[in-house]
Write a protein that holds these residues in place. Structure first.
Motif, short mmCIF file in Angstrom:
data_model
loop_
_atom_site.label_atom_id
_atom_site.label_comp_id
_atom_site.label_asym_id
_atom_site.label_seq_id
_atom_site.Cartn_x
_atom_site.Cartn_y
_atom_site.Cartn_z
N THR A 63 -6.46 -14.35 -4.74
CA THR A 63 -5.27 -14.65 -3.92
C THR A 63 -4.59 -13.34 -3.52
O THR A 63 -4.22 -13.15 -2.36
CB THR A 63 -4.28 -15.55 -4.70
N VAL A 64 -4.42 -12.44 -4.50
CA VAL A 64 -3.79 -11.15 -4.22
C VAL A 64 -4.62 -10.38 -3.18
O VAL A 64 -4.06 -9.81 -2.24
CB VAL A 64 -3.61 -10.31 -5.51
N SER A 65 -5.94 -10.40 -3.32
CA SER A 65 -6.81 -9.70 -2.36
C SER A 65 -6.62 -10.22 -0.94
O SER A 65 -6.54 -9.43 0.01
CB SER A 65 -8.28 -9.85 -2.76
N ILE A 66 -6.53 -11.53 -0.81
CA ILE A 66 -6.35 -12.14 0.53
C ILE A 66 -5.00 -11.73 1.12
O ILE A 66 -4.92 -11.35 2.29
CB ILE A 66 -6.48 -13.68 0.44
N VAL A 67 -3.95 -11.80 0.30
CA VAL A 67 -2.61 -11.41 0.78
C VAL A 67 -2.59 -9.93 1.14
O VAL A 67 -2.04 -9.54 2.17
CB VAL A 67 -1.52 -11.77 -0.26
N ILE A 68 -3.20 -9.10 0.30
CA ILE A 68 -3.25 -7.65 0.56
C ILE A 68 -3.98 -7.37 1.88
O ILE A 68 -3.54 -6.52 2.66
CB ILE A 68 -3.93 -6.89 -0.62
N ASN A 69 -5.06 -8.10 2.16
CA ASN A 69 -5.78 -7.92 3.44
C ASN A 69 -4.83 -8.10 4.61
O ASN A 69 -4.83 -7.29 5.55
CB ASN A 69 -6.94 -8.90 3.56
#
Length: 146
Positions: A63-69
């Motif tokens: 989830t964090v990776s998607i938001v960071i993208n």
């Protein structure tokens, strides 16, 4: 005895998210609630890994990776290779993200005023102590399952 605390917390969270996002937009801050959570963490401690952000935000790494993208695409944060461990990526605030902090904190104060409208300082402290206990219990249970 039927308890409704969890139900109320869920409803409060949903309403709070919608109101907060509307206040952000009204103040010219075009970020989502999830992005705001990550920004808040990075404003406290810049240059963190996805894992560190995930732990501090209580969000799954994917989830964090998607938001960071999305945040990288908007120029809010940037990815850098960790020079001490080249397999790690460090997430850092951009100048743009740093420029948003004062406005974001003003909106947060506005939200807190709404949240605690009608509460005495004693009631507010007591309520936050109860919430902290619930969070501590749930965090312990989560870590026991790993």
């Amino acid at each position: 005895m039927e308890t409704k605390g969890g139900f109320y917390i869920t409803q409060i969270k949903q309403l709070q998210d919608r109101i907060f996002e509307r206040l952000l937009l009204e103040n010219g801050i075009e970020i989502s609630g999830g992005q705001g959570r990550i920004l808040y963490i990075l404003w406290k401690t810049d240059n963190l890994t996805i894992s560190e952000i995930s732990e501090k935000a209580s969000l799954a790494k994917n989830t964090v990776s998607i938001v960071i993208n999305g945040m990288v695409n908007k120029g809010i944060v940037e990815r850098n290779v960790n020079h001490k461990n080249r397999r790690q990526t460090i997430i850092s605030l951009t100048a743009y993200a740093k420029s948003l902090q004062a406005k974001y904190e003003a909106v947060s104060r506005q939200m807190n005023e709404l949240f605690y409208d009608g509460f005495s300082e004693k009631e507010q402290r007591q309520f936050e102590q109860y919430l902290a206990r619930i969070l501590e219990t749930l965090t312990e249970k989560m870590h026991m399952r790993k």
